[in-house]
Motif scaffolding. Sequence first.
Motif: not given
Length: 419
Positions: A186-200
């Motif tokens: 459960x702890x890693x789920x949110x981090x995986x969802x928000x791993x975005x590359x929009x700034x790049x």
Amino acid sequence: MTAVRTTTPGPTTSAGVPAVAPVPVRRRRGATPRSVRRLRRLQTTAVALLLAFGALVVTALALSFTASSQAAESLAQYQRLADARIQALSVQEAANTWALTPTDAVRTDVTEQLTSLATTLADASAVETDRDRIVPLTGALVHYSMTLQDALNAKGTASAALLAKADTQLTDELLTPLTSARTAAGDRLAGELTAGWLPWVIGGLVVTAGGLIAISVALARASHRYVNPGVALALLCAVASVAVLATSSTAASNAATDFTASARAELDSVATLQQQLHQARADEVLAVGLQTAGASYQTRWSTAYNTALETIPRLPNATSSTTSALKAYKTSHDQVTGATDKAQWVTATGLVTDASAKAFAKLDGALNTIYANLRSPVTSSIKSVGDGVVAGIAGVIVFTLAGAGLAFWGVSRRIEEYR
């Protein structure tokens, strides 16, 4: 005297027909080969910029899809490990019945419950992130199963004593590690969802936009037109690609926020409550089997009941029927404890394996419905993130090809003017 005008005959052809002078043809504006080559270089650069930027956005979306797939896997693992805890306690419940009714049906039920738990652990160990946590539990399950087998080879209070030992093993060697593994998923789920590359990608857009603007300026100097429609529309296509990625990132962020802000707490609450109640049911049966050592189990049963009485009304989608089912189970349990307090073990055995079992099954079914109703929207929300990314990739490919085509067309119009 009258003067006579004479004319000089014009040139004639060999057949005597007057020759017609050729009409001068207006020539197009001349251009040096260097100018055309320069325009073609601008055209190639514009197309290359757009294709490279499109590849960058598609790559970012592909990475987002991988991340959303990992998040979906983590959610499935989070739910699977919750199921594993209930399955483990269901094994203990079924085994505890052996001390009261040592029949082939009970032995078969225990075997089936153990098989289901082993299958769930095997599925959980297939998730690479949790493999180091789950694989050792296979050995713990074997150890626990051996103790259960010893209990099934005994009868009466001797069997109950071995089942009490198995209950302690279950808590220490299986339930506690399963809880830790579920928390990690459960702890890693949110981090995986928000791993975005929009700034790049935004950085790539700045480079692409700067290049296209420079190309537009060069075209304006060559043709004295301020705006090249093709290049301008191509820039809009690049911006649209970023908008697609931004939409995908926003959806993933919203799903992560929903999970961490409310859904996870609700799921944890129901899962923990179910575990406590299944433990209480196992304790109820074991206390009757032990006959003389039920006080500690009764304390744990009372704690689980009081927690459920407070928690159920706060659960989403909970109805009064769920609370009624809980109270009906307590009524049945009170009848069991009333018989054990009087050492009426035959009566207690009949009550705990019949009326109490039915009351608990009804309560458990109501909680299963609540849990399923909580799971469904969370699963759909995370699945929709992955589906949105797939659609986004298709959209970006279309925008990229359209932008490259528009840029090629826009510069081609200028090249034609120099021919």
